[in-house]
Enzyme design. Structure first.
Site, PDB file in Angstrom:
ATOM      1  CD  GLU A 126      -3.159   2.876  -5.395  1.00 37.91           C
ATOM      2  OE1 GLU A 126      -4.191   2.247  -5.636  1.00 37.91           O
ATOM      3  OE2 GLU A 126      -2.144   2.352  -4.929  1.00 37.91           O
ATOM      4  NE  ARG A 135      -4.226  -1.554   0.236  1.00 34.87           N
ATOM      5  CZ  ARG A 135      -4.335  -2.623  -0.547  1.00 34.87           C
ATOM      6  NH1 ARG A 135      -3.381  -2.918  -1.426  1.00 34.87           N
ATOM      7  NH2 ARG A 135      -5.389  -3.406  -0.480  1.00 34.87           N
ATOM      8  CG  HIS A 174      -3.352  -1.077  -6.851  1.00 39.66           C
ATOM      9  ND1 HIS A 174      -3.781  -0.483  -5.697  1.00 39.66           N
ATOM     10  CD2 HIS A 174      -3.319  -2.409  -6.584  1.00 39.66           C
ATOM     11  CE1 HIS A 174      -4.011  -1.414  -4.776  1.00 39.66           C
ATOM     12  NE2 HIS A 174      -3.724  -2.583  -5.288  1.00 39.66           N
TER      13      HIS A 174
HETATM   14  C1  8YV Z   1      -6.716  -5.256  -5.906  1.00 40.77           C
HETATM   15  C2  8YV Z   1      -5.414  -5.394  -3.711  1.00 40.77           C
HETATM   16  O1  8YV Z   1      -6.139  -4.176  -6.558  1.00 40.77           O
HETATM   17  O2  8YV Z   1      -5.961  -7.498  -2.872  1.00 40.77           O
HETATM   18  C3  8YV Z   1      -5.638  -6.354  -2.616  1.00 40.77           C
HETATM   19  O3  8YV Z   1      -5.505  -5.955  -1.449  1.00 40.77           O
HETATM   20  O4  8YV Z   1      -4.979  -4.312  -3.503  1.00 40.77           O
HETATM   21  C4  8YV Z   1      -5.653  -5.840  -5.107  1.00 40.77           C
HETATM   22  O5  8YV Z   1      -5.546  -7.173  -5.309  1.00 40.77           O
HETATM   23  C5  8YV Z   1      -8.031  -4.812  -5.459  1.00 40.77           C
HETATM   24  O6  8YV Z   1      -8.653  -5.540  -4.498  1.00 40.77           O
HETATM   25  C6  8YV Z   1      -8.945  -4.734  -6.683  1.00 40.77           C
HETATM   26  O7  8YV Z   1      -9.680  -3.634  -6.650  1.00 40.77           O
END
Ligand code: 8YV
Length: 311
Positions: free
Chosen positions: A260, A231, A278
């Site tokens: 983001e 993150r 991302h």
């Molecule tokens: C995805 C993520 O970008 O799983 C996570 O924590 O950050 C990612 O796999 C997200 O969940 C999709 O919107």
């Protein structure tokens, strides 16, 4: 009657068919005024569908007194109100494990890209600069030292990838993990000063906020590279921009950012940073597996009262 599910954001079409077969899904994200909709209709829904990135806030839970289950697309829980959900008896499902490979692959892609300057070299060729002369030398990856911040499920896959590159691995977590064969560094500074590459795979949230500070970047040093697939909040982004501009570190590969989809403008002109939108888990295979698990969690909850995978 199908259970009524409120959907927070647009999610991949992969989810649509199985979801709509079993549930009455309402797209909150298509409402002109989501807050007004929640006030008028929030009490009608027993399920909530969201993603790790967008989560859901406590104010929304307040407007959904009949809510029983949240199913989240992704592994991160930093945007989910876990405490509030627990206090209200709301089950929470998420999608761990199925994305480990792709997130680790992306971390490794960034290690290779930033060290060997592959994206920058691609721009060099496209600009026609090769016609003027050779591309400058870059940094070797194989055999170097890889430090991992957050040796959890994904971190351990990154460590396995590193063994294929004959890299020595050390890590820093809140606590050492006696089950792994890698050396534990008691502080993030000591890990950073040991490492050639510092790969951030820890969870987001308040506990890890700005852990990668100006001091940690100083410890990583002018020959060190930083990679982040966790993150944006884990890194002091302003300190990172300064370190990249001043040569305080050699380079960075970033899949995640603090605000983001906004990326600090100063990064856009730097050649020693690789910027990704991302995408770490964004492959057909992994997103399908995540979508399947999102639906499985709902199915399990409505069949038995418990989701399959909860944080
Ligand atoms: C995805 C993520 O970008 O799983 C996570 O924590 O950050 C990612 O796999 C997200 O969940 C999709 O919107």
């Amino acid at each position: 009657m199908k259970p009524k599910i409120l959907q927070h954001v647009h999610l991949p079409p992969l989810l649509a068919t199985p979801l709509h077969a079993h549930y009455d899904v309402h797209p909150l994200w298509q409402e002109a005024d989501p807050q007004a909709f929640l006030s008028a209709h929030g009490e009608e829904f027993s399920g909530y569908l969201t993603s790790a990135r967008f989560g859901v806030d406590v104010a929304t839970l307040d407007k959904m007194p009949a809510l029983k289950v949240i199913s989240s697309f992704g592994v991160g829980t930093d945007a989910l109100p876990l405490e509030a959900a627990r206090a209200r008896g709301i089950a929470v499902g998420y999608t761990p494990e199925v994305l480990n490979d792709c997130v680790a692959d992306t971390a490794f892609g960034l290690v290779l890209d930033v060290a060997r300057r592959l994206s920058a070299a691609d721009r060099f060729v496209r600009r026609g600069d090769w016609l003027q002369g050779q591309y400058p030398l870059a940094t070797k990856v194989s055999g170097k030292r890889l430090g991992i911040l957050g040796l959890g499920r994904i971190g351990q896959v990154v460590a396995r990838r590193a063994s294929g590159f004959d890299m020595e691995v050390r890590y820093h977590n809140r606590r050492p993990n006696p089950a792994v064969p890698y050396t534990y560094e008691a502080t993030l500074e000591s890990l950073a000063s040991w490492a050639d590459f510092l790969v951030v795979v820890s969870a987001g949230g308040p506990e890890t906020r700005k852990l990668v500070s100006a001091d940690v970047l100083r410890a990583l040093g002018p020959k060190g590279f930083l990679v982040n697939v966790s993150r944006g909040s884990v890194i002091d982004e302003e300190a990172l921009v300064q370190a990249l501009e001043s040569g305080g570190i050699a380079g960075a590969g970033l899949d995640v950012f603090e605000a983001e989809p906004n990326v600090p403008a100063r990064l856009l002109t730097l050649d020693n940073v690789v910027l990704l939108p991302h995408l770490a888990s964004a492959t057909f295979e992994t997103r399908q597996a995540m979508a399947d698990l999102v639906v499985e969690n709902l199915d399990a909850f409505y069949a038995s009262g418990a989701v399959r995978t909860s944080p």
